[in-house]
Design a protein around this motif. Structure first.
Motif, mmCIF file in Angstrom:
data_model
loop_
_atom_site.group_PDB
_atom_site.id
_atom_site.type_symbol
_atom_site.label_atom_id
_atom_site.label_comp_id
_atom_site.label_asym_id
_atom_site.label_seq_id
_atom_site.Cartn_x
_atom_site.Cartn_y
_atom_site.Cartn_z
ATOM 1 N N UNK A 1 62.928 80.952 32.275
ATOM 2 C CA UNK A 1 61.830 81.375 33.155
ATOM 3 C C UNK A 1 60.442 80.972 32.669
ATOM 4 N N UNK A 2 60.187 81.065 31.356
ATOM 5 C CA UNK A 2 58.847 80.736 30.863
ATOM 6 C C UNK A 2 58.474 79.310 31.236
ATOM 7 N N UNK B 1 66.878 87.152 40.254
ATOM 8 C CA UNK B 1 67.701 86.253 39.449
ATOM 9 C C UNK B 1 66.911 85.617 38.318
ATOM 10 N N UNK C 1 67.640 87.228 30.427
ATOM 11 C CA UNK C 1 67.399 88.640 30.119
ATOM 12 C C UNK C 1 66.498 88.880 28.917
ATOM 13 N N UNK D 1 70.348 78.197 37.950
ATOM 14 C CA UNK D 1 70.361 79.016 36.734
ATOM 15 C C UNK D 1 69.621 80.341 36.943
ATOM 16 N N UNK D 2 69.996 81.340 36.117
ATOM 17 C CA UNK D 2 69.321 82.643 36.191
ATOM 18 C C UNK D 2 68.691 82.980 34.849
ATOM 19 N N UNK D 3 67.845 84.012 34.859
ATOM 20 C CA UNK D 3 67.172 84.458 33.628
ATOM 21 C C UNK D 3 68.202 84.994 32.632
ATOM 22 N N UNK E 1 56.856 86.223 36.492
ATOM 23 C CA UNK E 1 55.766 86.612 35.585
ATOM 24 C C UNK E 1 54.573 87.211 36.333
ATOM 25 N N UNK F 1 59.278 77.703 33.679
ATOM 26 C CA UNK F 1 59.045 77.541 35.102
ATOM 27 C C UNK F 1 57.638 78.009 35.450
ATOM 28 N N UNK F 2 57.060 78.819 34.562
ATOM 29 C CA UNK F 2 55.738 79.391 34.841
ATOM 30 C C UNK F 2 54.697 78.929 33.841
ATOM 31 N N UNK F 3 54.344 79.854 32.926
ATOM 32 C CA UNK F 3 53.231 79.576 32.012
ATOM 33 C C UNK F 3 53.480 78.408 31.066
ATOM 34 N N UNK F 4 54.725 78.072 30.815
ATOM 35 C CA UNK F 4 55.014 76.995 29.861
ATOM 36 C C UNK F 4 55.503 75.739 30.569
ATOM 37 N N UNK F 5 54.969 75.477 31.777
ATOM 38 C CA UNK F 5 55.467 74.333 32.560
ATOM 39 C C UNK F 5 55.322 73.012 31.799
#
Ligand code: SF4
Ligand code: SF4
Lengths: 192, 298
Positions: B10-11, A129, B44, B40-42, A133, B13-17
């Motif tokens: 998504x970013x 979903x 794409x 929420x979802x990505x 990364x 949530x990871x590298x750009x927290x």
């Protein structure tokens, strides 16, 4: 890069090609008068096999195979500089995007690793979903046969506490996978 | 202030927290209520665009549908790539030729009333430069920062419908409002290499190298950005850039929300300043000078 026979270009002429590109992109490629603004704006010309204005011209000349097998369409970053500056208001970037999709459909993708990266990305979305990364990179590296790609970044990312070992799975994973499935069913229905 | 749906993507949530936490902290300080889109979802991103525009629209559409169901009429995302997908979904939804296919694939109720904006647009238009200036607690003294907008925030103009596509000024004005010195920056909208960090980092090396080089030439101490991908290319990959270009760049690359947050008096840690790869403590210079002890000496 395909070799172009300038003197016998009619041998590779595909009369339908421009119509198909115009339909897929909703853009009138036939309006392009080769001013070159798009290529002058494009930061990627130096890695392209054909500058983007030439891609536009090759579409007009019905050179389907050359265009769909070009590296340019897969190195385009969709940065929209060309679209912003085309005096004929052609959304050039959109044309490039449609060409990428057509090259997939006709199995003419030149830069398979870029396609592979995109596919792995979407697989991650379909499964979790969201994009994972940390998981995406090693899988891509393995499949693209470049085991150490970007490994120099791992210690940096680890030090900043940004390396996630587990994907965040959303509750609506099935809903997201459902989108992929309905899309496939939709295309099958329309091909039939 | 109205309730605004928040799509982090998504970013963040990871590298750009740090972009995520600084966006939340700044909105909180300015009295803007953000409602994170549940589950929420990505969206794409580019891979979905390059596979099938309907896929991109439906993936982004699910998030918009949830936000609408939450009763929000605006959704804000800090990521320009996500914004492109969200806006694309709205465009598809309102296109009579694609609407039915879109709804069939999305498979959930969605009216398409919601509006999608970037955090930059929220700060520049909804909050406003003057209102922001009025909230500044620790104005910068002498920091020189260039704003780097990247490719998608203002382009293509008809679609982005924000600022000037060739010479955007929204970030310039916001930075000036908090006391930063902002030189003219000719490479405001030049592409940094986008998603090719993974597959072609030589390209990112060259394009990002040019941007960092120009920033130094105009006397910048740092580059301010509003895109997680730009930030990654300029900051995380700066060592790779140095290798490709045979240079020794050591230039901080900070999120606009971090720069603003410091001026609003938010603690650096709450803005994730320590999460940046190139140290950006220079931002605190004025903050320290503004402290009471420093004043009594003078
Ligand atoms: S800018 Fe437009 S008209 Fe000029 S060459 Fe490119 S596509 Fe053709
Ligand atoms: S969208 Fe693609 S072709 Fe157009 S300027 Fe950007 S990289 Fe070049």
């Amino acid at each position: 890069m395909e070799h172009i026979h300038t003197l016998s270009i009619q041998n590779t002429y595909d009369a339908d090609f421009i119509k198909r590109v115009e339909e897929a992109s909703g853009q009138q490629v036939s309006k392009c008068y080769q001013c070159g603004n798009c290529s002058a704006s494009c930061n990627y010309t130096y890695v392209y096999d054909y500058p983007v204005n030439q891609i536009m011209r090759l579409i007009q000349l019905g050179q389907r195979e050359i265009v769909l097998k070009s590296r340019s369409i897969w190195l385009c970053a969709s940065c929209q500089a060309c679209t912003t500056r085309c005096p004929c208001n052609i959304e050039v970037s959109h044309v490039m995007e449609s060409l990428r999709i057509m090259s997939r459909e006709e199995k003419m993708v030149s830069l398979k690793d870029i396609q592979l990266f995109y596919d792995e990305f979407l697989r991650s979305v379909k499964t979790f979903g969201r994009v994972f990364e940390t998981g995406l990179l090693p899988v891509f590296n393995m499949k693209a046969k470049r085991p150490f790609g970007d490994m120099d970044l791992a210690p940096l990312v680890l030090k900043k506490g940004k390396l996630h070992l587990l994907p965040s799975r959303i509750k609506g994973r099935k809903e997201v996978a459902g989108i992929f499935e309905r899309l496939e069913a939709f295309h099958k229905k329309h091909e039939a | 202030m109205k309730r605004i749906a928040y799509y982090q993507g998504c970013s963040l949530e990871g590298l750009a927290s740090e972009y995520d936490i600084s966006t939340r902290a700044v909105c909180d300080a300015l009295g803007i209520e953000l409602i994170e889109i549940p589950d929420w979802n990505c969206c794409g991103s580019s891979p979905a665009h390059s596979a099938d525009p309907l896929l991109s629209s439906a993936l982004a559409g699910r998030n918009l549908a949830i936000a609408e169901a939450e009763g929000c009429d605006v959704v804000m995302t800090p990521c320009p790539g996500c914004l492109k997908s969200l806006k694309g979904a709205l465009e598809t939804c309102h296109d009579p030729q694609q609407c039915d296919a879109f709804r069939e694939i999305l498979g959930m109720p969605f009216e398409g009333r919601i509006r999608a904006i970037s955090v930059l647009e929220l700060l520049y238009k909804d909050v406003g430069v003057d209102a922001l200036r009025a909230q500044v607690q620790k104005p910068y003294a002498d920091q020189v920062i260039v704003p780097y907008y990247g490719c998608l925030l203002t382009r293509p103009p008809k679609f982005a419908d924000f600022d000037d596509p060739e010479n955007p000024v929204s970030m310039d004005r916001l930075l000036e409002a908090v006391g930063v010195t902002v030189p003219d920056f000719p490479y405001k909208t030049e592409c940094c290499g986008a998603t090719y960090g993974v597959t072609r980092n030589d390209i990112v090396g060259k394009l990002t190298g040019r941007i960092l080089d120009m920033a130094l030439r105009v006397g910048a101490e740092a580059v301010a950005v509003a895109c997680p991908l730009c930030q990654q290319n300029l900051d995380l990959r700066q060592a790779q850039v140095n290798r490709h270009m045979n240079r020794t760049f050591d230039l901080p690359v900070v999120y606009i929300t971090q720069v603003i947050g410091i001026a609003l008096g938010i603690a650096p840690k709450e803005l994730g300043l320590d999460k940046l790869f190139v140290n950006a403590d220079f931002l605190l210079r004025s903050a320290r000078e503004e402290e009471p002890q420093a004043k009594t000496i003078g």
